[in-house]
Design an enzyme around this catalytic site. Structure first.
Site, PDB file in Angstrom:
ATOM      1  N   TYR B 223     -45.253  -1.306  53.930  1.00 51.27           N
ATOM      2  CA  TYR B 223     -46.358  -1.157  52.983  1.00 51.27           C
ATOM      3  C   TYR B 223     -47.236  -2.382  53.178  1.00 51.27           C
ATOM      4  CZ  TYR B 223     -44.316   2.785  50.474  1.00 51.27           C
ATOM      5  OH  TYR B 223     -43.834   4.028  50.131  1.00 51.27           O
ATOM      6  N   HIS B 405     -45.265  11.603  40.114  1.00 48.97           N
ATOM      7  CA  HIS B 405     -44.602  10.360  40.521  1.00 48.97           C
ATOM      8  C   HIS B 405     -43.192  10.258  39.958  1.00 48.97           C
ATOM      9  CE1 HIS B 405     -44.125   6.193  41.673  1.00 48.97           C
ATOM     10  NE2 HIS B 405     -43.794   5.893  40.425  1.00 48.97           N
ATOM     11  N   MET B 480     -38.466   7.173  37.227  1.00 47.31           N
ATOM     12  CA  MET B 480     -39.674   7.445  36.454  1.00 47.31           C
ATOM     13  C   MET B 480     -39.899   8.954  36.454  1.00 47.31           C
ATOM     14  SD  MET B 480     -42.413   4.574  37.592  1.00 47.31           S
ATOM     15  CE  MET B 480     -42.199   2.848  37.101  1.00 47.31           C
TER      16      MET B 480
END
Lengths: 610, 610
Positions: B223, B405, B480
């Site tokens: 990333y 998500h 999440m």
């Protein structure tokens, strides 16, 4: 009889069905004769007036049923079909109707509001329409599974046949609303087992057990009790077959019959012939509960397998028998006389094995309960590996018949055999079980249970009409979950049933108390039914009760008789672990070669309308 | 290009498929030209070597997809298809293969052991095979739903495309076992929304946000973080569109990119260009989390609806932007340079509405937890009627895009809108969700949320590889359940999420303690993750946790920003009551007019084999 003409096209457009191209279904013209009765081994009257009679046969090779529907005194038409639990709404139907000019036959379905629609796929295939002096006969066939989502799937077990008479001609099929018809219902096992009849011994004797000259009460439901006795000194015999004897003319009134043997301990049982709920009934009749024979409407003769028979007579066996006849008399016909009963076929040439009856499922105890307002709550009873290990012979036992039993809220019953944590086969399953239709059913395949096997009996209940929890027990408003399995060779094991451990249930009540602001009675002096009655039935308490029954250890009843357990520790037994479940069979839908026309076919029903 | 000859018959029998009658599928011969690229608006490289490229288009009217598969340097064949989560086992495949002599194309499936079988129903229809200088192109089409139970159902949301290269000729299709192949996987949204491109304003400006001259690290996953800033005094504008700028040659390496705006409170953010997990990364970058734009592999330009734009620049808005680029480099290619990024299209002609982003789902708190060893445990977060009543304008808001998500164990995500106790419509659903493929997706239909509506977001998790409970939280090993919905007009409501009431969770721990002989830590000083870690995960504790989440009241976060709640009582809120649920759509299976042949078809692939 008339082969449908090209006018069927007009009929189709008349009913507003926009079918561009369609085929006329071929109607086989069997000239001038009704198919012989022998082709249709099963027969049942549908309505109490005797207007409709159904005969049928089953082909397990072609996986279809041929129906022969006899209509006496045809008016403007008739509806016949099947539905989940006997409602005319949400039913799979054939309809024969007339517009006053022509007559039509079609495969249709009713929606949940009772509106009738023609199926896009015509799966009931009309083979013959014929006028005889006895009435109009319709011969049609249907596959067990049609793959039309609007159609009923014909499965093993109970089928709720529905029907209604059309009294007035109709402009179109859509003019029918079932709410304006008088609904008819008859429960039957359509898929009878295809078992060859065992040979009877040469010395066969018969004994008729029938209540003579009963005046059927003019009320809808009567359970008639009649006490009879075996001759003094009647020696031990094997019952090898029995069949119903129904008084002619009363075929639609006699719903089911059972013969019970009284407890051997009773030296005398007083004579009695009267309603089972009569105040005059001697108390001792309550000790006459050992089933010898059972028949229900639509059932044929019951044959024991050639190597086994049910012992009766001789020492250690009561001479007293109780016959119970259930009269179903919705028209409240008065002064009808009846002498129906059961004919026992028995032999002194004892067969190799005594047959036995074993109770599987749940113990009759309030610890097993169903919350109110549930549409399909499942309770499960176990016969554990430990019990079968102890009580069954090394070669196992062979189950050949089964009678499922619940009280009023039972909707489905199934018993599955498991071995080494894997479900292996279904012993008996009824997805449309009705407490009002409890037959002893021959199994299509004999099931062998070995020591160490587990038998799991699950009942599905509907308590939508209850305000309080329904607890287990003997009362008609309490519940049971039982499978009486008929097997051989007989063993000492009479009862292999379970219930949740009562200590874990008390933990549940404590928890329900803790999670809810309302006061829940967990006081130790309260009875279990009282405790259940005070649980506030929110989603949490329902889910946790389910979780409890799926987790808590068992109290096992592995019993020689209802009061005597096999030696061993039977409390706090672990719940059998099932790793692999049997999957419910998925219908194999055939590839459809071409769409059937969504149009009724025109038929000729002669001049007997209106 | 060669139209299949009658030799296809021989091929069929060669493969042992006993088909009595079969039809040769017509192969449309488009002479001498590859279909123009414009016919296939979507394009994705499949493998990092660049051997396979896929283009496709979608017809929502015909409910099918045309695929154009380009194979560079064809060896002995290729497998291409789809599976639930990207495995080559249990996949729905097309296979192009050669026996060294002839070449064949067939619709096939792989069983759970990786064995490949030809489908009885051939639903991938080959339309063209062509050799071009660029390689071999295969043009074929498939319906979304085939009604073949072996086939994958192409749904909205993520599709896991699988593929493999065949290096050696095969005697028959059954010779392939996927376990011996190098599996390839590419995730993509196949069913792109069919939305007409909104017009751009005449004063449109562009801004390229790209990390210049990055040397892609020679590791599988990087990333990359890059900080850039808007010009000083950059006034308020509306972003109305953005699109990816991917450096040529790196198409298979750049997996996804996002632009975040830093918190307005930060007056300065230091420059940075390096891996996001670098120790050198300034801490302040953690405050750059407000999404401005997001792109993932296979996505095209993102257009705001014509009446809305995303405000950036001007007072109260940070000048600092963080670009995050996810490089997926499984071949560990070294020294590859990249300057990919996102081009923002913006305008000073402010549109009628500001667009906003709202978080739906679960609060990031350990009270929401998933037991270990679960294959599909569902957690649900609510945006209640009370919150939407208070925070939404009377005319409601319009959701036009959504980004789902979860962290690593997420498998499905769905948000449903409910009104008056009835589920009304799906906002966004992904039945094959992958945490490795998080796109902002335009909705196929704009969803209007009115004051008083309820938004229910459910995530399904798989924790089969976990030993302990997975609790909610920010950590990558925590979970999440979020749906970032993009909507207009912007409101103050930034976050509408829930969690179970912590007091009820403590009751759960107490109960788990009481029901189990093991010691469960319920000491008040233990943290919730510690308490969850000590629960013995038997069936009862799992079921009761499910029951708790389905029953206990909510702690609501109805927030203006992540820290500021709307005024009102938000603790111990009742769980929204849903009386009517939306049913998952049942595929409408077309009536099959005739069975397709269960045989591959022979194709000519030119002389480029081996």
């Amino acid at each position: 009889m008339q082969v449908p003409s090209p006018n069927a096209r007009e009929a189709a457009s008349m009913y507003g069905t926009a079918v561009a191209i369609f085929l006329v279904i071929l109607v086989a013209a069997l000239q001038g004769s009704v198919p012989p009765k022998t082709l249709f081994p099963y027969h049942i009257p549908l309505d109490p007036e005797g207007a409709l009679e159904l005969s049928w046969n089953v082909s397990y090779i072609q996986k279809n049923i041929h129906f022969l529907l006899l209509v006496h005194g045809l008016q403007a038409g008739v509806l016949f079909g099947m539905s989940d639990r006997g409602e005319l709404e949400g039913a799979d139907l054939v309809v024969l109707w007339t517009d006053g000019d022509r007559a039509y036959f079609g495969d249709a379905w009713s929606d949940n509001k009772g509106q009738i629609h023609l199926d896009t796929q015509q799966d009931y295939q009309l083979l013959q329409v014929q006028r005889t002096p006895g009435g109009l006969t319709l011969l049609f066939k249907r596959p067990f599974v049609t793959c039309d989502p609007k159609d009923y799937v014909i499965e093993d077990g109970t089928v709720h046949l529905v029907f209604a008479i059309l009294e007035e001609p109709l402009r179109s099929l859509e003019d029918i609303n079932t709410a304006r018809l008088k609904p008819g219902l008859q429960r039957v096992q359509l898929l009878k087992p295809n078992i060859s009849t065992p040979a009877l011994p040469p010395d066969i004797l018969t004994m008729d057990v029938r209540a003579p000259n009963v005046v059927i009460p003019g009320v809808e439901t009567t359970y008639w009790c009649y006490i009879t006795e075996l001759p003094k000194g009647f020696p031990r015999h094997h019952i090898v077959m029995y069949e119903p004897i129904v008084t002619e003319g009363n075929e639609a009134l006699v719903h089911h019959m059972e013969i019970f043997q009284c407890a051997a301990e009773l030296d005398r049982v007083p004579s009695f012939s009267g309603p089972c709920d009569s105040k005059m009934k001697p108390d001792r009749l309550n000790f006459c509960r050992h089933v010898l024979a059972a028949w229900a409407l639509g059932a044929k003769a019951f044959y024991y397998p050639e190597e086994a028979g049910l012992a009766f007579g001789g020492p250690g066996s009561s001479r007293f028998l109780r016959l119970e006849v259930h009269y179903h008399n919705p028209l409240k016909i008065r002064d009808r006389r009846d002498s129906s009963g059961i004919r026992l076929y028995y032999t002194a040439m004892m067969r190799r094995f005594d047959a036995g009856i074993m109770e599987l499922g749940l113990v009759y105890t309030p610890v097993m309960a169903i919350p109110p307002q549930e549409t399909s709550f499942i309770l499960t009873g176990y016969c554990t590996d430990k019990c079968t290990q102890l009580a069954l012979p090394p070669t196992g036992i062979h189950i050949f018949a089964s009678q499922l039993h619940t009280h009023l809220t039972g909707r489905k019953v199934v018993t599955v055999l498991a071995r080494d944590g894997q479900e292996k086969e279904v012993v008996n399953r009824d997805n449309h079980y009705s407490p009002h239709f409890q037959e002893i059913r021959m199994l299509k395949k004999i099931i062998t249970v070995h020591p160490g096997d587990v038998l799991i009996t699950s009942c599905t209940y509907n308590t939508q009409d209850r305000k309080l929890a329904t607890v287990g027990g003997f009362g008609i408003l309490e519940e049971m979950c039982v499978n009486y399995v008929h097997y051989y060779p007989q063993t000492q094991l009479e009862l292999c049933k379970s219930a949740v451990d009562p200590g874990f249930l008390q933990k549940y009540f404590h928890l329900a108390n803790r999670f809810n602001s309302e006061e829940v009675c967990t006081c130790p002096q309260a009875s279990v039914p009282e405790q259940f009655a005070s649980v506030p039935w929110n989603s949490f308490n329902r889910d946790v009760l389910r979780a409890l029954y799926a987790f808590a250890p068992l109290s096992m009843h592995c019993n020689k008789s209802s009061a005597v357990r096999f030696p061993g520790e039977w409390e706090l037994q672990p719940l059998p672990k099932i790793v692999t479940k049997l999957e419910e069979p998925v219908p194999q839908c055939p590839v459809i070669q071409g769409q059937q026309p969504a149009a009724p076919i025109e038929v000729s029903i002669g001049g007997n309308r209106g």
